[in-house]
Write an enzyme that holds these catalytic residues in place. Structure first.
Site, PDB file in Angstrom:
ATOM      1  CG  HIS A  72      -2.065  -0.930   1.117  1.00  0.00           C
ATOM      2  ND1 HIS A  72      -3.169  -0.868   1.939  1.00  0.00           N
ATOM      3  CD2 HIS A  72      -2.308  -1.946   0.254  1.00  0.00           C
ATOM      4  CE1 HIS A  72      -4.034  -1.812   1.601  1.00  0.00           C
ATOM      5  NE2 HIS A  72      -3.519  -2.484   0.591  1.00  0.00           N
ATOM      6  CE1 TYR A 201      -6.502   3.511  10.861  1.00  0.00           C
ATOM      7  CE2 TYR A 201      -5.781   3.834   8.590  1.00  0.00           C
ATOM      8  CZ  TYR A 201      -5.647   3.201   9.812  1.00  0.00           C
ATOM      9  OH  TYR A 201      -4.659   2.258   9.989  1.00  0.00           O
ATOM     10  N   PRO A 293      -5.530   0.253  18.241  1.00  0.00           N
ATOM     11  CG  PRO A 293      -7.382  -0.926  17.482  1.00  0.00           C
ATOM     12  CD  PRO A 293      -6.771  -0.362  18.728  1.00  0.00           C
ATOM     13  CE  LYS A 297       2.873   3.625  13.612  1.00  0.00           C
ATOM     14  NZ  LYS A 297       3.669   3.275  12.456  1.00  0.00           N
ATOM     15  CE1 TYR A 393      -1.775   3.913   9.221  1.00  0.00           C
ATOM     16  CE2 TYR A 393      -0.608   3.075   7.304  1.00  0.00           C
ATOM     17  CZ  TYR A 393      -1.675   3.022   8.173  1.00  0.00           C
ATOM     18  OH  TYR A 393      -2.654   2.065   7.990  1.00  0.00           O
TER      19      TYR A 393
END
Length: 402
Positions: A72, A201, A293, A297, A393
């Protein structure tokens, strides 16, 4: 029975550590109170930082991940239906993440350990570390009704939040920091194509949602729900209806739905134990830290612990340098606290805290909500802000030993 490193816990961190140690000829034995089927039955995250991917390749367990995993190059943040893509590859100068389920990497590690005929004791009872402050620690356990003593040089506690390893550190030595959030995540898995090629998200007035995936034909979705909710409260139909309210309208309009193959509700907490080392005992992964979550991580922080401990064990056995073992806790905790902060930050911005006063921030709830909306708007509206999110991220680089 003797070995160089006793590993308590056969989740992905314990298995990865064992496999890496084996590449350097460092003997290790894994003990776990449950069996392999139970471990593979735990549905967990599936986003791997580049550091984890590199460790899997170094351990020789990356073939299926490289063939079946999905790289991704970005993900999306949705704020009340408005979508912003975080271009990881561009914003970080080339870094990406890998979408490959934790269950799958755990299965690969189990298969590799079995193929190498490395000793593993599942269903081990009364696992107890002893004399970990000495130069001759050992672990006792019962297996198939027989009592064993495993003499070792070092003990790696990879046995999770409820394991015995952290409790081995005297209470007056360890400091535990914890924040329990006033909501949980309802996870839902279905054999339907993902609604988007990258993760979304989503923050909305209805609460948080995450659109994730496991493969081109299997989707994983999450909803923020009250801690008082039960699985039986959530029919498949109710889940899909609520998910569509929280995702961007254009995504909801085209998503495929289907029967669930797994549903569960997980509470959210931030937790850190300091120090992560006591004598020749090292805490790894969930034994020392838990993150919400949001931000992916948990498994990746465990991998960075493994990377640091592997470097230390390699130097100890290849160069005879035992002084380096004192670096473990400090190095591991620097990355842990950064990951904890990012996960807390993402959780705070993306979730509805209701009347909880946002975890003790001592302000009126709506005021806090507006602050978080402003915070998210600022970061999404600025290239520098998006770059900060992207760098966090994909994960910070692993720290080298001194």
């Amino acid at each position: 029975m003797t070995t160089q490193v006793a590993i308590i816990g056969s989740g992905p961190s314990g298995l990865l550590l064992g496999q890496l140690l084996n590449t350097q000829g460092i003997s290790n034995v894994i003990l776990d109170r449950v069996d392999g089927d139970y471990i593979l039955g735990r549905i967990r995250a599936g986003i791997l930082e580049q550091g984890f991917v590199d460790l899997a390749r170094e351990a020789g367990v990356a073939e299926r991940m490289d063939n079946e995993g999905h790289v991704h190059e970005g993900f999306e943040l949705s704020m009340n239906g408005e979508r912003t893509r975080i271009d990881l590859k561009t914003l970080t100068g080339g870094d990406t993440v890998m979408c490959y389920g934790q269950v799958e990497i755990t299965r690969d590690l189990m298969d590799a350990r079995q193929a190498a005929e490395l000793p593993t004791y599942y269903n081990a009872e009364k696992v107890t570390p002893h004399e970990v402050k000495s130069d001759k620690p050992y672990v006792t356990f019962v297996h198939d009704g027989e009592e064993y003593r495993l003499d070792c040089d070092y003990v790696a506690g990879c046995d999770g939040f409820h394991g015995v390893s952290r409790q081995t550190i005297p209470a007056e030595i360890r400091t535990e920091h914890e924040r329990v959030y006033p909501f949980g995540w309802l996870g839902f898995m279905a054999d339907v194509p993902p609604c988007n090629h990258e993760l979304i998200y989503a923050m909305s007035d209805h609460g948080f949602a995450l659109a994730s995936q496991r493969s081109a034909t299997r989707s994983r979705y999450y909803l923020q729900v009250p801690l008082t909710d039960k699985i039986e409260d959530w029919s498949d139909e109710r889940f899909w209806d609520e998910l569509k309210k929280r995702l961007p309208a254009d995504v909801a309009a085209t998503m495929e739905t289907g029967p669930s193959i797994e549903k569960s509700i997980a509470p959210l907490r931030s937790f850190v134990c300091e120090p992560m080392q006591y004598g020749n005992l090292f805490l790894v992964g969930d034994a020392a830290h838990i993150v919400p979550p949001t931000g992916a991580k948990g498994l990746n922080l465990a991998a960075s612990d493994v990377a640091t401990l592997f470097k230390i064990m390699t130097r100890v056995y290849k160069e005879g340098d035992k002084e380096c073992i004192s670096q473990y806790s400090d190095i591991a905790l620097r990355r842990v606290w950064n990951g904890e902060r990012f996960s807390w930050w993402m959780t705070s911005m993306m979730h509805d805290f209701g009347d909880d006063l946002s975890g003790g921030n001592n302000m009126e709830p709506l005021m806090y909500k507006r602050f978080m909306e402003s915070e998210l708007n600022y970061y999404l509206g600025s290239e520098n802000g998006r770059k900060v999110i992207a760098e966090q991220y994909v994960g910070l680089p692993y720290e080298d030993l001194k």
